[in-house]
Design an enzyme around this catalytic site. Structure first.
Site: not given
Ligand code: SF4
Length: 576
Positions: A41, A74, A96, A124, A126, A162, A190, A218, A262
């Site tokens: 994003h 995602h 991911c 979203h 994900e 996450s 995460c 995002s 991102s």
């Molecule tokens: S924010 Fe965390 S879950 Fe999302 S892509 Fe990055 S490492 Fe992976």
């Protein structure tokens, strides 16, 4: 303005991994490369990917059999994955690993008879993917108040999107525990997300304002904005440096900058540098002027040109010759013109997008074109004052520099395939720049002073100057690796990696020190060679500072790198 950059800001490991996969594939593949939806994003990165030929699947843009389709960071639902595979394309999974882990946990608990509660934004990408893994046994909730609407179930498993705000997750988990008997709450936020969020909570308590950089679409960037606002700190969400409103930020003295997972480094650094340019209300005029002059000297390449003149002096002292002002001036003007010209090539224009200098060059493009032309002419006229031979050599040097950057079909090297254009050969710019420096700071002065070309001192200083320039270029290439990868520019760090390049830079620095001290020990160079060990130590120090993230921003990195030439001259002056 004092700007504090969050240590955790920028690409997370999941985004880095996805970008590396897509860039590698798009660089090698003969056939089109697609992503199923936006890979990440961040609109600016997606825009650059599309200019590199990476398209997004759409009604109009359908892949043919044999093309490559990437599954976004995602993740997608199992059904969507199946649909993509049925297209007969090569499927590459950029999901991911942290998201894939949540998908696996959901599948496992669903099979064990749990009702899976996914906490997150139901729109979203994900969460849509995760819900696909939960199927009929899945429910998505966004807030604790929604828990009362859940159906009754014997066993409940709770997972989080996450990138969810931890406090929101804790509230929902508490509400689920209060309502159901057997509840399993899994910690699926995460580590990259909660480190970023925790650091922001800390930072926002100690600054006047926070700037969050990242895509407006995002989720994790928006959560950062909410967290900062929740701490009561004035918060500004921008996608790029262009969106910074100076009038709004003028009243703040200390600003923290963080970024979503991102957000590429070069956008982040442009924002930091733009903020640094803002002088808070009440800053004394003298201070503002000094800052402006300092910036101009660095960004216009005047600083490195002074470094060239000083290195010329150091080399003359190493060899044991005395130079007049013409040699120093030729080195100054030639290097100024060479570094300015490199900004106006096709490759340079791409490079501008990721550099602070780019902003200045965009604003003052005409002036810098004029300055490049003026300095090249000055170098030529000064060489002409010394006779027809120096004039012809300087003319050839300037012409070669221009030819290197222009794509002339007759000058292509067909055996190099796609990279047959000279300036596209990996690391060629560094090599040519190194040769240019060695020529004007060693060969040219020796020529003007009728110094013997059979002397080992001449070759030692030629090689050592080449090493210094290569070390500086590689150091900057390490800093620019993310932008270079995205723009598809091949440099040594993009080929052998950052770690390998750092090892190489350290090896070259040690080689430089050994060369200098051995030259003095064998009597080929003056005693200044021993003193140059201090220069090796300085280079090791700045690489360490960069490695430890103590210097990160563009201007400090450039000043630190360019100062090695100034230091060489200062050591020569001290040596006498
Ligand atoms: S924010 Fe965390 S879950 Fe999302 S892509 Fe990055 S490492 Fe992976």
């Amino acid at each position: 303005m004092k700007v504090i950059l969050a240590q955790s800001a920028g690409f997370c490991k999941g985004v880095r991994r996805a970008m590396a996969k897509v860039l590698e594939q798009s660089g090698q593949a003969e056939r089109p490369v697609y992503t199923d939806g936006p890979l990440i994003h961040n609109p600016q990165t997606i825009d650059i990917l599309s200019r590199r030929g990476v398209k997004m699947l759409s009604e109009q843009d359908q892949p043919a059999s044999g093309d490559t389709v990437f599954i976004r960071t995602h993740g997608v639902t199992p059904e969507r994955r199946q649909e993509i595979m049925e297209l007969g394309v090569q499927v590459c999974d950029a999901t991911c690993p942290d998201v894939a882990k949540i998908q696996g946990l959901i599948r496992m608990h669903r099979r064990s008879g749990y009702l899976v509660v996914i906490v997150g934004d139901k729109n979203h990408a994900e969460v849509i993917g995760l819900a696909g893994y939960a199927g009929e046994s899945g429910r998505v909730v966004g807030r604790a108040e929604e828990v009362s609407g859940l159906q009754d179930a014997e066993k409940i498993c709770v997972v989080a999107q996450s990138t969810l705000d931890r406090s929101v997750y804790d509230q929902v988990a508490e509400a689920v525990k209060a309502r159901f008997r057997e509840v399993k709450v899994l910690d699926t936020i995460c580590p990259s997300t909660y480190r970023r969020q925790d650091e922001l909570r800390e930072l926002s308590r100690s600054v006047d304002a926070v700037v969050v950089v990242g895509g407006k679409n995002s989720a994790n960037t928006r959560h950062l904005v909410e967290i900062s606002q929740g701490c009561g700190t004035p918060t500004f969400h921008v996608e790029t440096a262009v969106e910074i409103d100076e009038m709004q930020l003028k009243s703040f003295h200390t600003v923290a900058v963080t970024a979503g997972a991102s957000t590429p480094n070069w956008i982040l650094m442009q924002v930091v540098d733009r903020l640094k340019m803002i002088d808070p209300q009440g800053t004394p005029a003298v201070f503002r002027w000094l800052k402006m002059i300092g910036r101009f000297v660095i960004t216009s390449n005047l600083y490195i040109a002074v470094g060239a003149a000083l290195l010329c002096h150091a080399n003359s002292r190493l060899i044991g010759i005395s130079l007049d002002w013409i040699s120093y001036s030729i080195a100054f003007f030639y290097i100024l013109s060479a570094h300015l010209t490199s900004r106006f090539t096709a490759e340079g224009l791409l490079e501008l997008k990721k550099s602070r200098r780019g902003l200045v060059f965009d604003m003052e493009a005409k002036f810098f074109v004029w300055l490049a032309g003026f300095s090249a002419s000055a170098a030529l006229i000064l060489a002409g004052l010394e006779g027809p031979v120096p004039f012809s050599i300087m003319l050839a040097l300037i012409a070669l520099g221009l030819l290197y950057r222009i794509d002339i079909p007759q000058l292509r090297l067909p055996f190099l395939g796609k990279k047959s254009v000279l300036h596209l050969i990996p690391a060629s710019k560094d090599l040519f720049m190194g040769l240019g420096w060695s020529f004007v700071t060693v060969i040219f002065p020796c020529l003007l002073e009728n110094y013997s070309f059979s002397s080992p001192a001449l070759y030692l200083t030629f090689v050592s100057t080449f090493l210094l320039v290569i070390i500086r270029s590689l150091f900057f290439d390490i800093r620019d690796i993310q932008g270079d990868l995205i723009l598809g520019r091949e440099t040594l760090p993009t080929i052998i990696g950052t770690r390998g390049t750092k090892v190489l830079v350290l090896s070259l620095t040690i080689a430089y020190g050994l060369l200098m001290s051995a030259g003095s020990a064998f009597g080929w160079l003056s005693g200044l060679g021993y003193l140059m060990l201090a220069l090796s130590a300085y280079i090791c120090l700045y690489i360490l500072l960069y490695h430890k993230k103590i210097i990160r921003r563009e201007i400090p990195v450039e000043v630190t790198g360019d100062t090695q030439f100034i230091l060489a001259g200062v050591l020569a002056l001290l040596h006498g």
